[in-house]
Design an enzyme around this catalytic site. Structure first.
Site, short mmCIF file in Angstrom:
data_model
loop_
_atom_site.label_atom_id
_atom_site.label_comp_id
_atom_site.label_asym_id
_atom_site.label_seq_id
_atom_site.Cartn_x
_atom_site.Cartn_y
_atom_site.Cartn_z
N LYS A 19 -12.18 -6.08 -23.31
CA LYS A 19 -13.31 -5.52 -22.54
C LYS A 19 -14.52 -5.15 -23.65
CE LYS A 19 -11.90 -2.17 -19.69
NZ LYS A 19 -11.93 -0.54 -19.19
N ARG A 49 -20.58 -4.50 -25.16
CA ARG A 49 -21.18 -4.42 -25.95
C ARG A 49 -21.60 -6.11 -26.50
NH1 ARG A 49 -16.89 -1.34 -27.15
NH2 ARG A 49 -17.43 0.61 -28.03
N ASP A 57 -5.44 2.93 -25.10
CA ASP A 57 -5.16 3.02 -24.23
C ASP A 57 -3.74 2.28 -23.72
OD1 ASP A 57 -7.95 3.29 -23.13
OD2 ASP A 57 -8.39 1.16 -24.14
N ARG A 89 -4.39 10.83 -17.47
CA ARG A 89 -2.43 9.56 -17.91
C ARG A 89 -1.44 10.75 -18.69
NH1 ARG A 89 -6.50 4.66 -20.37
NH2 ARG A 89 -7.03 3.69 -18.11
N ARG A 139 -5.04 0.96 -16.13
CA ARG A 139 -3.17 0.86 -17.09
C ARG A 139 -2.78 1.69 -16.76
NH1 ARG A 139 -6.58 -1.75 -20.73
NH2 ARG A 139 -8.40 -1.14 -21.20
C1 S3P Z 1 -13.41 2.16 -24.88
C2 S3P Z 1 -12.94 3.52 -26.62
C3 S3P Z 1 -11.66 3.92 -26.09
C4 S3P Z 1 -11.01 3.67 -25.10
C5 S3P Z 1 -11.89 2.78 -23.87
C6 S3P Z 1 -12.31 1.84 -24.66
C7 S3P Z 1 -14.84 1.17 -25.96
O1 S3P Z 1 -12.99 5.50 -24.98
O2 S3P Z 1 -9.96 4.58 -24.10
O3 S3P Z 1 -11.36 2.34 -22.64
O4 S3P Z 1 -14.98 0.54 -25.56
O5 S3P Z 1 -15.49 1.97 -26.71
P1 S3P Z 1 -12.41 6.84 -25.85
O6 S3P Z 1 -13.61 6.29 -27.12
O7 S3P Z 1 -13.06 7.82 -24.87
O8 S3P Z 1 -11.20 6.99 -26.71
#
Ligand code: S3P
Length: 428
Positions: free
Chosen positions: A22, A27, A314, A345, A388
């Site tokens: 994801k 990106r 996550d 969570r 999740r």
């Molecule tokens: C993500 C960064 C994480 C993660 C999220 C996806 C990302 O969040 O929990 O599911 O794609 O950069 P945080 O940057 O808030 O830790």
């Protein structure tokens, strides 16, 4: 509202291919849209969050052609059109936070909105560094909708007190904008996932990565084809299932093993659960492997904190399920940001797992699980609109004595619509 019933399973065998990451899918759309030329993205995620990003960039005038559900072509002039409607990030924190860094330096104004859950999540963490770069962003006390007044940005050196890939990526994407003046340096306490850095580099950005410090200069990016790796955060549900469902032995193919994401593998090793990494290779600057996972009846508890956390943030809900099958006290600390995810969570996990017999205690910044417990099940669990949590509860259900029900299970579509189908494929 889809209610899912989960019953105890005999064992899990065979092999599955894990769908696209994801974080990398988001990106790929964003950074291809910033680059000049045509990018062909293959193995794109089917998760709703990634489609929020895709539609948002279409609304910024980027030509995005969906060839089939997993193959996307992005034709970009590296120039966006002023949107004539609010841009909708849906449920996706990654979309809202990263895109705010891209929009802050444009020569037009825009509004970013999200669904009810996203509108409750903190955005001050991105507004603050962007404001230091000269951005002008109005919010409702640090929450969406974000009204972004396009501004001329300048580079900064920013030391964050959070290890958040979303905040880091937001700042780096603002810094790489060709209109920004000067270099931008971002320093984080512990290294968070580095997909933005790797993809910027892959598309030709002037970027220097030195441990927890990343420096980017305004750069012209060139489009390239991008194949998306499989998502280790999705694979984590299966890694845990394989370790705790008696008699299981299967292979999970194409899993991204970027070392800023492999915290789950470190924890499994600490707990004494052997998993094998097979056929390691690289695609689009990212490492992948196939993972063989087998049932283990002698898992031991471990401590999880500090630099571990960003590498498995996550995965913590499903790690709690794993810990319920490990002998001793598994203690998770320094994970307070779990309270700012799609749901709180920590509180929701503790409340629901207790219903099925997990011995779990809530901490301000994490939780303690005492194992090993045999899970009785027999209850209805709430997913709190959180994909999740829903999938973690499903994995727990596979070893409960009595069947469980999970309410609002359709939320899994946010990241992993193929989840239940893949579990079915492993049932013998
Ligand atoms: C993500 C960064 C994480 C993660 C999220 C996806 C990302 O969040 O929990 O599911 O794609 O950069 P945080 O940057 O808030 O830790």
């Amino acid at each position: 509202m889809a209610t899912q019933i989960v019953s105890k399973v005999k064992n899990l065998k065979g092999e599955i291919i894990i769908p696209a990451d994801k974080s990398v899918s988001h990106r790929a759309i964003m950074i291809s849209s910033l680059a000049k030329g045509k990018s062909r993205i293959t193995n794109f995620s089917s998760g709703a969050d990634c489609w929020s990003t895709l539609n948002l960039f279409k609304n910024l005038g980027v030509e995005i052609n969906v060839i089939d559900n997993k193959t996307i072509e992005v034709l970009s002039r590296a120039k966006f059109l002023k949107p004539n409607l609010p841009l909708d990030a849906g449920n996706s924190g990654t979309t809202m936070r990263l895109v705010s860094g891209i929009l802050a330096g444009q020569d037009f104004n825009s509004i970013l909105v999200g669904d009810e859950s996203l509108s409750k999540r903190p955005m001050k963490r991105v507004i603050e560094p962007l404001s230091l770069m000269g951005a002008k962003i109005d919010s409702i006390e640090g929450h969406a909708p974000l009204k972004i007044i396009g501004s001329q940005l300048h580079g900064i050196t920013y030391s964050s007190n959070l290890s958040s890939a979303q905040v880091k990526s937001c700042v780096l994407l603002a810094g790489v904008n060709e209109r920004t003046f000067g270099k931008t340096t971002y320093i984080e306490p512990n290294k968070s996932r580095n997909h933005t850095e790797l993809m910027l580099k892959y598309l030709g950005a002037d970027i220097e990565i030195d441990g927890n410090k990343t420096t980017v200069s305004p750069s012209e990016l060139t489009a390239k084809n991008i194949e998306i790796i499989g998502d280790i955060s999705s694979a984590a549900f299966f890694i845990v299932a394989g370790l705790i469902v008696e008699g299981s032995d299967f292979i999970i193919r194409n899993v991204g093993i970027n070392n800023t994401r492999t915290g789950i593998l470190d924890i499994v090793q600490r707990m004494g659960g052997g998993i094998e990494l097979l056929n390691q290779r690289e695609i689009a600057g990212e490492l992948i492997a196939d993972i063989r996972v087998c049932y283990n009846d002698s898992l031991k508890s471990c401590k999880i904190s500090g630099a571990d956390i960003p590498k498995l943030i996550d995965e913590l809900p499903v790690i709690a399920v794993l810990a319920s099958q490990a002998e001793g006290e598994t203690i998770v600390n320094d994970a307070g940001d779990l309270r700012n995810k799609e749901a709180d969570r920590i509180a929701c996990l503790v409340k629901e797992l207790r219903k099925i017999g997990v011995d779990i205690e809530e901490l301000n910044d994490g939780f303690i699980v005492r194992g090993k417990t045999s899970l009785k099940g027999g209850s209805a669990l709430d997913a709190y609109h959180d994909h999740r949590l829903a999938m973690s509860f499903y994995i727990a259900g596979l070893i409960c004595e009595n069947e469980i029900t999970i309410n609002e299970f359709e939320w899994i579509n946010i990241s992993f619509p193929e989840f239940s189908y893949l579990v079915e494929m492993l049932k013998s």
